[in-house]
Structure formats: C-alpha cells, structure tokens
Write a protein that holds these residues in place. Structure first.
Motif, PDB file in Angstrom:
ATOM      1  N   ARG A 165       0.541   4.023  -2.849  1.00 46.61           N
ATOM      2  CA  ARG A 165       0.636   5.354  -2.608  1.00 46.61           C
ATOM      3  C   ARG A 165       1.586   6.308  -3.198  1.00 46.61           C
ATOM      4  O   ARG A 165       1.273   7.569  -3.792  1.00 46.61           O
ATOM      5  CB  ARG A 165       0.411   5.662  -1.293  1.00 46.61           C
ATOM      6  CG  ARG A 165      -0.847   4.947  -0.472  1.00 46.61           C
ATOM      7  CD  ARG A 165      -1.571   5.679   0.595  1.00 46.61           C
ATOM      8  NE  ARG A 165      -2.781   4.935   0.717  1.00 46.61           N
ATOM      9  CZ  ARG A 165      -3.070   4.135   1.733  1.00 46.61           C
ATOM     10  NH1 ARG A 165      -2.495   3.913   2.682  1.00 46.61           N
ATOM     11  NH2 ARG A 165      -4.408   3.682   2.064  1.00 46.61           N
ATOM     12  N   VAL A 209       0.819  -1.262  -0.061  1.00 51.03           N
ATOM     13  CA  VAL A 209      -0.155  -0.100  -0.010  1.00 51.03           C
ATOM     14  C   VAL A 209       0.828   1.321   0.098  1.00 51.03           C
ATOM     15  O   VAL A 209       0.648   2.251  -0.705  1.00 51.03           O
ATOM     16  CB  VAL A 209      -0.818  -0.240   1.212  1.00 51.03           C
ATOM     17  CG1 VAL A 209      -1.717   1.397   1.597  1.00 51.03           C
ATOM     18  CG2 VAL A 209      -1.923  -1.128   0.977  1.00 51.03           C
ATOM     19  N   ARG A 258      -4.541   3.564  -7.028  1.00 50.23           N
ATOM     20  CA  ARG A 258      -5.507   3.265  -5.979  1.00 50.23           C
ATOM     21  C   ARG A 258      -5.597   1.789  -5.681  1.00 50.23           C
ATOM     22  O   ARG A 258      -5.724   0.947  -6.722  1.00 50.23           O
ATOM     23  CB  ARG A 258      -6.716   3.840  -6.481  1.00 50.23           C
ATOM     24  CG  ARG A 258      -6.787   5.430  -6.242  1.00 50.23           C
ATOM     25  CD  ARG A 258      -8.073   5.910  -6.901  1.00 50.23           C
ATOM     26  NE  ARG A 258      -7.919   5.949  -8.437  1.00 50.23           N
ATOM     27  CZ  ARG A 258      -9.141   6.417  -9.078  1.00 50.23           C
ATOM     28  NH1 ARG A 258     -10.042   7.051  -8.444  1.00 50.23           N
ATOM     29  NH2 ARG A 258      -8.958   6.699 -10.501  1.00 50.23           N
ATOM     30  N   VAL A 259      -5.961   1.510  -4.547  1.00 48.54           N
ATOM     31  CA  VAL A 259      -6.067   0.130  -4.253  1.00 48.54           C
ATOM     32  C   VAL A 259      -7.699  -0.104  -3.701  1.00 48.54           C
ATOM     33  O   VAL A 259      -8.095   0.566  -2.739  1.00 48.54           O
ATOM     34  CB  VAL A 259      -5.119  -0.701  -3.159  1.00 48.54           C
ATOM     35  CG1 VAL A 259      -5.208  -2.098  -2.747  1.00 48.54           C
ATOM     36  CG2 VAL A 259      -3.705  -0.218  -3.778  1.00 48.54           C
ATOM     37  N   THR A 274      -7.915  -3.880   7.139  1.00 47.79           N
ATOM     38  CA  THR A 274      -7.677  -2.818   5.855  1.00 47.79           C
ATOM     39  C   THR A 274      -8.049  -1.570   6.236  1.00 47.79           C
ATOM     40  O   THR A 274      -7.476  -0.487   5.689  1.00 47.79           O
ATOM     41  CB  THR A 274      -8.707  -3.659   4.704  1.00 47.79           C
ATOM     42  OG1 THR A 274      -9.952  -3.588   5.443  1.00 47.79           O
ATOM     43  CG2 THR A 274      -8.234  -4.737   4.347  1.00 47.79           C
ATOM     44  N   LEU A 307      -7.748   1.386   3.490  1.00 47.58           N
ATOM     45  CA  LEU A 307      -8.139   0.857   2.260  1.00 47.58           C
ATOM     46  C   LEU A 307      -9.559   0.490   2.234  1.00 47.58           C
ATOM     47  O   LEU A 307     -10.139   0.052   3.212  1.00 47.58           O
ATOM     48  CB  LEU A 307      -7.686  -0.645   2.102  1.00 47.58           C
ATOM     49  CG  LEU A 307      -5.866  -0.621   1.834  1.00 47.58           C
ATOM     50  CD1 LEU A 307      -5.351  -1.978   1.871  1.00 47.58           C
ATOM     51  CD2 LEU A 307      -5.871  -0.063   0.529  1.00 47.58           C
ATOM     52  N   ASN A 308     -10.372   0.513   1.101  1.00 46.55           N
ATOM     53  CA  ASN A 308     -11.840   0.266   1.217  1.00 46.55           C
ATOM     54  C   ASN A 308     -12.203  -0.771   0.595  1.00 46.55           C
ATOM     55  O   ASN A 308     -11.509  -1.105  -0.311  1.00 46.55           O
ATOM     56  CB  ASN A 308     -12.485   1.349   0.417  1.00 46.55           C
ATOM     57  CG  ASN A 308     -12.445   3.038   0.962  1.00 46.55           C
ATOM     58  OD1 ASN A 308     -12.442   2.818   2.480  1.00 46.55           O
ATOM     59  ND2 ASN A 308     -12.422   4.057   0.317  1.00 46.55           N
TER      60      ASN A 308
END
Lengths: 354, 515
Positions: free
Chosen positions: A257, A253, A262-263, A294, A299-300
């Motif tokens: 970034r 991540v 985008r993750v 997450t 993270l969504n």
C-alpha cells in the motif's frame, strides 16, 4: 569443588559448547549438499527474469502449484502487463515469499498470491525450508527477528549443520566433487538463456531445476511420469489462521500500500477427488476463515475455489501440479476475473500507469 | 505436564522454585508446605483437572482414616479402621484399573455380552494409593499421628514423585517436612538437584526416546502381522530393554533432582539394575521402592520365608504376579510378573548349590532372561508376545537378507533418511574408502540396521560403564557433595545436545506414567 564452583563450571562449559555450536552453524551457512543447490539455481534464474522485466508487471507468488499452474505468456498477452512467476515451493516461509516480491516490485505493479491453503495455517518453518534456506539464502536467517531466528533454528536439522561443515572442509581441502559444487550465478543465467533460445547442449541436472523454467518463470513441462494422488488441499481441517502468516501478510500488505502496488489473492487449482468436498462444513468453514482473514486486510480474492476446480487428469506429477494444458486453462479462467478486478481497483491500462 | 515439557522447565519449575525460595526466607514453614502443595496440585491437574477430585478425595479419606486409627490406637477398632482403609483404597484402585479387564475376562470366559465400563484412569492412582496404604500401616504401627494435614497432603502430592514414584514411606519424607530447616535449601542441594535433573533429562531425551523408534518398529510390525527376522526382533527387544531402562532411570533421577531443589531428599528408586549379577540383585535395584512395598506389605504378611520351602516360593510367585498386575490390567503383565517370580524362585534354588559363576556368565544369566521377559511387558497382547518370541527364535529367518551374497546384502540395506545429508556430503568429497566396486563404507555406516546397532550398543555401554549419577554425586568430599568438572561438562553437553535436537525431538511420555 564446591557447589558454587560447580555452577560456575556448568555455566562456562555451556557457554563453550554453545560457542562451538554457533561456530559450526556459521561455518555451515551457504554450504551445499547434493542435490539441493538446484533450488538456489532456480532462484538465480528467476531473479534474473525479475531484474530483466520493464514496465508494469504482474508478480505471481505462492507454492509450486503457482510455479506449475500458470501460462504467464498468455496472462501477459491478455492483460498487457509483464508477468513474472516467482513461485517454486510450498514449504518456503511466507516472509521469504513476500521478501522475494519486495526485491523487485515497483509502484503500479500487481501481485497475485495464489497461496497454497496450508500456507495460511502454518505456524512453523518446515525442516526442508530451514535446510534449504541455510544453503542458498543465509541472509534470510540474519534478517529474521530474534524470535523468528530461534524458531528457525528449532527446525534446522543438526545433521544438516554437520553436512554443511563437511562441505566447507571439502572446499578448503579441495576434495569437492563437481556434482556438489554450485554453479556461479553468471553461468546459471548463461545456461538458462541458452536453454530459452534452444541452444543449451548440456545435461539437465535434475527434474526440478533452473533448466525446467521458461523465460517467465513458469515450470516447463516435460514428459515426466504422471502421478495423480488424492488430496484434501488442506481445506477439510479445522486449523485457525496462523499468527505467523497473519503477521507476515499484514506487513507485506502495508508495504504494498505504501508503494502503490495492488495485491489480489487467488485460489490454487484443486482436483475434484474423494478427499475434497467443498460442501463439507469443515471446508466451508476453512474457506470462510481464509476469506475473513484476507477481508480484514482489505484484500480481494479473485473468484471462488469452485472456479478453479480441475479434473484429476489435469494433474501432472503431484496433486498440486497442473499439466501445461491445464495451466493454460487455469490461466484463462483467471484472466477475466483479474481484468475485472484490475478495472475495479484502478487503471486497467498498464501503459498509462507509467 | 511432563518434566521435559518446555512449559515445565521454563515456566512452572522456575516460578514454583522462586516462590518457594522467597517464602522460605520470612514466612512460617507451613506456608512453604502450602505453596508446594498448591504447585503440586496445579501440576497434577494440568492435563485433566477432574482427576484432582480423586486425588484430593483420596487424601481426605485416608487422612480421616489415619486419624481414626490413631484415636482408637488402644482398641481393636484401630485394626478395623486400618483394614477398612486398605480395602477402600484397593477397591477404588481396582475399580478404576481392573474393572474393564475383569469384565472383558468374564465376558470371554463365560461368553457373556458385558460392556466394559469406560472411564479415564486417574493419573498416578497406583502410586498415590500405595503411598497412602503405607501411611495407614505406619500410623497403625507407630500408634501416633505422624503428620499434620498439610504435611500429609504434600507427602502424597509432592509433584516430583506424584506421577511415577518413588513410593515414599512416611519416615522418608515427613520428618524432612517437619524439620525447622525446611524451606531453606542450600546451594549444595540446588547444584546436586540441578545436575541430577539434567542427567535425567539427557537420559530421557537423548537415549530413551531415540531408542523408542527401533523398538516400536519391531513390535509394530509384529502387531500388524508382518514377519520380522530374528536380527530385527533381537534389535527391537534390546532397544526396548534399554529404552525402559533409560526412561525409568531418567524419571527417577529427575524426581530426585527436583526433590533436592526443594530441599527434600527422596529415596533412590533405581540403582543400575542391568549391572545386577542375579535376578534377586536385579529386583533390589529396579523400582526399589515398589519392590520394598510389595515385600513389606504383601510378601512378609503372606508369611515370607518363614513358613517352609513351598510357602516361600508360592509367596514369591503370588507377590510377583500381583506386582505384574499392578503395572496394568492385561494378561501380558500378569505373565510378566509370574515369569519374574519364577526367575526369582530359580535364583533362590540356585543359591543352595553355592556354585560361583564367572562374572560374565552371571551377568548374562541375569540380563538375558530379564530382557526376554520385557517381551510380555511391551507386547499389546499375549498373541503378539508369542509371535514376537517366535520371531526371536528365527522362525522368519535370521536376517531379512538371508541367502543374499554380501554385496547384494549391502546394496539392499535401507539408508537412514535423517543422515542422508551427512552421507552425501562425505560421499561427494570422495572421503569414503571403497569396500567393493560400487559399494562404499557409507552405504553400510548410514544404513538403518547399522545405525540401530550402533545406538543399541552405545546405550548398553552407557549402562555398563557410566557411574550411577546419584552415587557419583553423593560421595562426600569434606562433607560436601562431590561436584566435579566432569559432571559440569556432562550437564552442559546434555543441555547443548538437547537444544540442538529440540526441533526434531519426538519426546514421548514416561513409560511408567501409564501405571
């Protein structure tokens, strides 16, 4: 012989034995044994697809439920992004999965990670993955930290090392049958392209192989015998998030970034069956643990596990593999959630990202 | 904590040993003893800290009893304290170990609805109880205070021997603790201890634990009610006979080795029993300290061989049956002990004939009955044992493929998945000579029955051909232990092999830890 000499001999002979083992290990790296080099060829084909795409891209990565669970063509047409499905096996280590994305992803791309639930809890290398990676991704081993190298070696079968050494001597002596010989990467790509164009005339060497993927990297379904086992999808246990996954996902991540990628996390398709009860306190707690983890990385998740429940008839050959039709429906369910998430997190028009 | 646990090998042992060495340089002997005692209690309490309460309580009570015996040495009360102490020890042992069995037996015999008590058996209670009984008896016989409190506590708790023996007599250990040189280990002892520990580790991990699945499979199938062929049953029984041999031999050597690392020589508990040429000889070699205990504290007090022919043989049967019961509260252990007693009696009868049998016959007449008796030892219950004997006799056929032509037999063999990679690798080089059309030697070599056979045969050869490490290493040359290049090579080979296998090891607890 005195005790001190004995201890010296003990050290020297241990060093000698260790050197022999290290030599055999190095000798065996990269050596195939039938039929597992097919994974290597799948990877070559997927890398070819990944290298060929241009423009903003959605990268799918996870276990085989991702390989079997998406209609990437549909996803591409509804989002405007190129789509590459890089997934192929649940046992692959998380750092391997993330490294595969790092090879190809570029700024403004999107990564969707429908990780198998077991991948959140795994704090070991599977024997299968250790054996496989020693065959077709020896660099993976050399790139590991010392601690991870030791861990990897723990799970590598010593019989696999012997098998690999035999294969090496077979190559040297020339007594190496065609079945065992891996194809040259160029040949893999040529065959795969011919297959996508409907021109491939040769045999399909195995069930899971580079000739059972389409031009997006999705699994190409055939008329394989259906097998629809029951499964709890690893949600009914009480295991904590593993440090290994925590470390790897955090690093990944941070990398995304710093590269403006985008993750999004996603849930795997799970069949309603008697072993899975999403209302059970264990399942609720497990889902909560995954979400907290997450969330801690900002993270969504795209939707909820309930959104991706399927019927047992939607399964193809294992409890994790969807049929082509179910994969299409799974993708259709995801698309509006994804589009909304893309719009919420940045520019929704991929062409303007360039 | 187990001796082969990485936590023990890489953390506990180095810390305890380095601490012991550091303490031994400057401070008084009692501090070294206290350090080892503390380490032993940590070792003991690791899995179930509450068990430490029983160990310390037992040590305290027995030491008080020994003081009472010593204080009343000139009065009849000394004997009363001795008998009281022994009874108390046996009551506690019996309460923990046999109350469940006794309740169940009573419920079965009299049709009562009794609930067996449920509690966790304190680890090693059989061993530390016996060791303390021998201390009380020795105190009574020697009419003096043998050890100081710390020495006594360490004598009972010393971690290399605490869990599964050897059952050490006070005279075998306490003088070593009282020696002025205690705490100052020499390099010879360290090297010898290390060597014995590594050889024991190899026996456990590379031999015993690899034999276990063969035995477990055969006995497991019987437990599930599945019929097995005589071939499978014999293979399973031989595998268990060798598994328990290497398991116990491993523990005994590791205990000896660990003792030497701390400058304490423990008595030998295992002397190649499968090389015995008679049952009497076997029991002089298997679990030597337990056999001595039962001989000294049960067989001889019962009258031994001094009260005539009948009493002698009934004493043997009583002693061995109780020895069987000591192993566990189960009818199978009682029958196993009784069978051993019977074999010993037969052996004593045979001695009267003065007939000398050829070496091979004597060996077979010892090894085969001992192995057959292991069926009772391994089976979960009597019914299972009887079913197993029935399978050994071939009631379910001699081989699982009876009646199949040879080629079909080869085709029917299960391949061992673990060896598939090697098998395929050789196969695809075309390096296998073909046996029959469509069948090559690899089908046979990598089949489960063949590999099991190789494992069992190799293990048996190790039993018969390799020297006893303790004797091999202790044969002095110029007053020093006999350190050889062979021993160094063997140890480094074992370490390497264990490291290579470490990922796929299925290490199991020592069998004797259960007792």
């Amino acid at each position: 012989m005195s005790a001190s000499k004995f201890l010296k001999w003990l050290s020297c002979s241990f060093a000698t034995f260790s050197a022999i083992v290290v030599a055999l290990f190095c000798l065996h790296l990269g050596q195939p044994w039938w039929p597992h080099h097919h994974n290597r060829e799948v990877r070559i084909a997927k890398h070819h697809i990944a290298e060929s795409v241009e423009g903003p891209t959605i990268w799918l990565q996870g276990g085989s439920s991702t390989w079997f669970g998406f209609d990437s063509e549909l996803l591409s047409s509804r989002t405007g992004y190129q789509v590459v499905n890089l997934a192929f096996n649940v046992t692959m280590p998380s750092e391997f999965c993330f490294d595969e994305i790092k090879r190809f992803a570029k700024p403004n791309d999107i990564v969707i990670l429908p990780l198998e639930n077991s991948m959140y809890f795994r704090d070991y290398y599977s024997n299968y993955a250790a054996n496989e990676l020693a065959i077709w991704a020896p660099d993976f081993f050399w790139d590991l930290t010392w601690k991870r190298k030791a861990m990897y070696l723990k799970y590598l079968s010593w019989r696999k090392v012997i098998a690999g050494v035999f294969a090496r001597f077979g190559q040297i002596t020339g007594s190496f049958k065609n079945q065992l010989k891996p194809l040259e990467p160029g040949q893999v790509v040529a065959n795969a392209k011919a297959h996508w164009n409907g021109d491939y005339q040769g045999d399909v060497p195995a069930y899971y192989n580079y000739l059972t993927i389409n031009r997006y990297g999705d699994f190409e379904h055939s008329n394989h015998a259906l097998w629809r086992g029951l499964h709890d999808y690893n949600l009914m246990g009480t295991r904590p998030i593993s440090e290994m996954t925590r470390e790897d996902l955090t690093q990944f991540v941070n990398w995304t970034r710093s590269n403006n990628i985008r993750v999004f996390m996603s849930w795997i398709p799970m069949a309603r069956n008697e072993k899975l009860n999403l209302d059970h306190p264990n399942a609720v707690a497990t889902i909560s643990r995954i979400r907290s983890f997450t969330d801690s990385l900002n993270l969504n998740f795209l939707g909820n596990p309930e959104d991706f429940l399927v019927e047992i008839e939607d399964l193809y050959d294992t409890s994790h593999h969807l049929t082509a039709e179910a994969a299409r429906r799974h993708t259709e369910t995801l698309i509006p959630i994804l589009n909304k998430a893309i719009a919420n997190t940045g520019d929704s028009n991929p062409s303007s990202s360039n | 904590m187990l001796f082969f646990d990485p936590l023990f090998i890489f953390a506990f042992l180095p810390v305890v040993w380095l601490g012991f060495k550091a303490i031994g340089i400057r401070v008084p002997r009692s501090v070294s003893i206290a350090w080892l005692l503390l380490a032993s209690w940590v070792f003991y309490a690791w899995a179930y800290p509450v068990h430490l309460f029983w160990l310390i309580g037992s040590i305290f009570a027995n030491f008080l009893c020994s003081i009472a015996i010593q204080k009343n040495v000139d009065s009849p009360r000394a004997k009363q304290f001795l008998v009281g102490g022994i009874i108390l020890n046996l009551l506690i042992l019996g309460g923990f170990k046999y109350s469940g069995f006794a309740t169940e037996s009573l419920a079965t015999i009299f049709g009562l609805s009794l609930q067996p008590p449920s509690f966790l058996l304190p680890l090693a209670i059989s061993f530390f109880t016996f060791q303390q009984i021998s201390y009380l008896v020795t105190t009574y016989r020697e009419r003096r205070m043998i050890a100081r409190p710390l020495e006594y506590a360490l004598y009972v708790s010393f971690f290399p021997q605490l869990i599964a023996g050897p059952i050490v007599q006070p005279g075998e250990m306490i003088p070593q603790l009282q020696s002025k040189t205690f705490g100052k280990t020499n390099l010879n002892d360290i090297a010898l201890g290390l060597c014995l520990f590594i050889i024991g580790l190899g026996k456990k991990i590379l031999l015993a634990d690899n034999l276990a699945p063969i035995a477990d499979l055969a006995f497991g199938q019987i437990a599930q009610g599945d019929p097995i062929s005589a071939l499978t049953a014999w293979m399973g029984l031989l595998a268990f006979a060798l598994q328990i041999y290497f398991d116990f031999s491993a523990y005994s050597e590791m205990a000896l080795g660990l003792g030497l690392l701390f400058g304490i020589q423990l008595p030998e508990n295992f002397a190649s029993p499968y090389r015995a040429l008679s049952i009497i000889d076997f029991w002089r070699r298997w679990h030597i300290t337990l056999s001595s205990f039962f001989k000294n504290y049960l067989y001889i007090p019962l009258g031994g061989n001094r009260l005539g022919f009948l009493r002698r043989h009934s004493n043997i049967l009583i002693t061995m049956t109780i020895a069987g019961l000591w192993h566990g509260a189960n009818l199978t252990f009682i029958i196993w002990g009784f069978a051993q007693g019977l074999l010993l009696s037969i052996n004593h009868f045979w001695r009267f004939s003065r007939v000398q049998l050829p070496f091979e016959v004597s060996w077979l007449l010892t090894f085969v009955p001992v192995t057959l008796c292991w069926t009772f030892f391994r089976a979960e219950n009597l019914n299972e044992a009887l079913q197993y004997f029935s399978a050994l006799a071939g009631t379910h056929g001699w081989a699982s493929t009876d009646g199949l032509p040879f080629i079909e037999y080869l085709r029917s063999l299960d391949q061992t998945e673990a060896w598939n990679q090697v098998h395929y690798s050789i196969h695809y080089h075309g390096w296998y000579p073909k046996l029959i059309t469509g069948i090559h030697i690899g089908e046979l070599v990598f089949s489960k029955p063949f590999l099991s056979f190789i494992q069992v045969t190799t293990s048996l050869l190790v039993v018969l051909l390799f020297p006893r490490p303790f004797v091999w290493m202790r044969q002095p040359i110029n007053g020093n232990a006999r350190f050889t290049k062979k021993a160094a090579f063997l140890c480094s080979f074992i370490i390497t092999a264990i490291l290579i296998q470490s990922g796929t090891l299925q290490a199991t607890q020592f069998i004797y830890f259960r007792f």
